[in-house]
Design a protein around this motif. Structure first.
Motif, PDB file in Angstrom:
ATOM      1  N   ASP A 133      -5.875  -4.759  -6.644  1.00 49.47           N
ATOM      2  CA  ASP A 133      -6.396  -6.069  -6.675  1.00 49.47           C
ATOM      3  C   ASP A 133      -4.297  -6.757  -7.038  1.00 49.47           C
ATOM      4  O   ASP A 133      -4.962  -8.391  -6.712  1.00 49.47           O
ATOM      5  N   GLU A 134      -3.811  -6.650  -6.998  1.00 48.73           N
ATOM      6  CA  GLU A 134      -2.523  -6.712  -6.978  1.00 48.73           C
ATOM      7  C   GLU A 134      -1.953  -7.235  -5.958  1.00 48.73           C
ATOM      8  O   GLU A 134      -1.266  -8.667  -5.224  1.00 48.73           O
ATOM      9  N   ARG A 166      -3.967 -10.298  -4.340  1.00 51.26           N
ATOM     10  CA  ARG A 166      -3.125 -11.265  -5.255  1.00 51.26           C
ATOM     11  C   ARG A 166      -1.557 -12.232  -4.723  1.00 51.26           C
ATOM     12  O   ARG A 166      -1.527 -13.178  -3.940  1.00 51.26           O
ATOM     13  N   ARG A 167      -0.447 -11.108  -3.715  1.00 51.72           N
ATOM     14  CA  ARG A 167       0.473 -10.710  -3.179  1.00 51.72           C
ATOM     15  C   ARG A 167       0.280 -11.604  -1.942  1.00 51.72           C
ATOM     16  O   ARG A 167       1.370 -12.259  -1.406  1.00 51.72           O
ATOM     17  N   VAL A 168      -0.922 -10.601  -1.173  1.00 48.43           N
ATOM     18  CA  VAL A 168      -0.948 -10.253   0.075  1.00 48.43           C
ATOM     19  C   VAL A 168      -1.248 -12.156   0.317  1.00 48.43           C
ATOM     20  O   VAL A 168      -0.702 -13.187   1.332  1.00 48.43           O
ATOM     21  N   ARG A 169      -2.261 -12.812  -0.370  1.00 51.98           N
ATOM     22  CA  ARG A 169      -2.452 -13.777  -0.378  1.00 51.98           C
ATOM     23  C   ARG A 169      -1.600 -14.886  -0.979  1.00 51.98           C
ATOM     24  O   ARG A 169      -1.058 -16.030  -0.338  1.00 51.98           O
ATOM     25  N   ALA A 170      -0.408 -14.565  -1.897  1.00 55.34           N
ATOM     26  CA  ALA A 170       0.570 -15.336  -1.850  1.00 55.34           C
ATOM     27  C   ALA A 170       1.387 -15.196  -0.603  1.00 55.34           C
ATOM     28  O   ALA A 170       1.834 -16.693  -0.406  1.00 55.34           O
ATOM     29  N   VAL A 218       1.083  -0.954  -0.425  1.00 56.84           N
ATOM     30  CA  VAL A 218      -0.359   0.090   0.283  1.00 56.84           C
ATOM     31  C   VAL A 218       0.794   1.199   0.016  1.00 56.84           C
ATOM     32  O   VAL A 218       0.107   2.229  -0.855  1.00 56.84           O
ATOM     33  N   ILE A 219       2.300   1.068   0.456  1.00 55.33           N
ATOM     34  CA  ILE A 219       2.955   2.307   0.745  1.00 55.33           C
ATOM     35  C   ILE A 219       3.597   2.802  -1.169  1.00 55.33           C
ATOM     36  O   ILE A 219       3.855   3.833  -0.863  1.00 55.33           O
ATOM     37  N   ASN A 220       3.524   1.863  -1.443  1.00 57.58           N
ATOM     38  CA  ASN A 220       4.254   2.232  -2.529  1.00 57.58           C
ATOM     39  C   ASN A 220       3.504   1.522  -3.681  1.00 57.58           C
ATOM     40  O   ASN A 220       4.039   1.898  -4.582  1.00 57.58           O
ATOM     41  N   GLY A 221       1.756   1.901  -3.189  1.00 54.31           N
ATOM     42  CA  GLY A 221       1.015   2.283  -4.450  1.00 54.31           C
ATOM     43  C   GLY A 221       0.821   1.410  -5.783  1.00 54.31           C
ATOM     44  O   GLY A 221       0.220   1.746  -6.377  1.00 54.31           O
TER      45      GLY A 221
END
Ligand code: ADP
Ligand code: ADP
Length: 222
Positions: A112-113, A116-120, A105-108
């Protein structure tokens, strides 16, 4: 990937954090930094993250001399590094998902990305089912796993950890170290500061030993 050349760090109060330290860590290595409390382990990690600047000598990260980095370049450097702390520094008023999402979130990163990344990342630490939980509802070992998920969510090339098992019992500590080995196996360079010698003696990785700011041994374990 990381090169220290005769690095010294003298704090404003005169304490020597590091004194004439030289070593080279190649991309893809996993290395422990050990030594008594006050030996200089945290100082070494802070110099890599540019949280402190050396008083003498040179630090190179990924071929770049950190002396050439201006304050505008530091966020870019930090984006290539994931950091795990002993007390994991989770936000207790945010869900697990939001904690892990924070660096993105901090680097914008687009929303949707982020999902996906948090779940990975949660999947990699085995806590995909906890995304809606609050940290208070998790055990100490689970909280540290969330701290690790947050450190790797932006897929850093370098993962640093400062006493990541300091508050955990031996079996949970071994699980956390195994998790770092998993990330190392897929190519992440890993540096872990730890004074837990019985634990790191069970693992077969290079060990740098500091004593009063000096590097006293650097070698593969027997
Ligand atoms: P370790 O992580 O191995 O416990 P540190 O890197 O925290 O060691 O500390 C190394 C030395 O530097 C110690 O003598 C410590 O007191 C000193 N030191 C660390 N941080 C500071 C600081 N911000 N100001 C002054 N002295 C410090
Ligand atoms: P995507 O590349 O689609 O974002 P993943 O996030 O699942 O998918 O990562 C793809 C691969 O990259 C996985 O095998 C993962 O283990 C590996 N990988 C490489 N570097 C890292 C890192 N720093 N953190 C997490 N996974 C990483």
């Amino acid at each position: 990937m990381i090169r220290f050349e005769q690095v010294g760090k003298r704090y404003p109060n005169g304490h020597m954090g590091l004194d004439g330290v030289s070593f080279h860590i190649r991309r893809g290595e996993m290395v422990f930094i050990t030594g008594h409390s006050g030996a200089g382990k945290s100082t070494l990690l802070k110099l890599i993250m540019c949280m402190e600047r050396p008083s003498s000598g040179q630090v190179h990260i990924g071929g770049q001399d950190l002396r050439d980095l201006g304050s505008n370049d530091i966020p870019y450097l930090r984006r290539q590094i994931g950091v795990v702390f002993q007390n994991h520094q989770l936000l207790f008023d945010r869900t697990v998902f939001d904690n892990v999402a924070l660096p993105l979130v901090i680097n914008g990163t687009p929303t949707d990305e982020v999902g996906r990344r948090v779940r990975a990342a949660l999947d990699k630490v085995g806590l995909l089912n906890k995304e809606k939980s609050y940290p208070i509802a998790l055990s100490g070992g689970e909280q540290q796993r969330i701290g690790i998920a947050r450190a790797v969510v932006h897929k850093p090339a370098l993962l640093l950890a400062d006493e990541p098992t300091g508050n955990l019992d031996p079996s949970l500590s071994a699980e956390i170290m195994a998790l770092f080995e998993d990330f190392n196996r897929v190519g992440v360079t890993v540096m872990i500061a730890s004074h837990d010698l019985p634990l790191i003696a069970q693992l077969d990785h290079r060990m740098l030993t500091l004593d009063q700011g000096q590097l006293v041994t650097d070698g593969e374990q027997a």
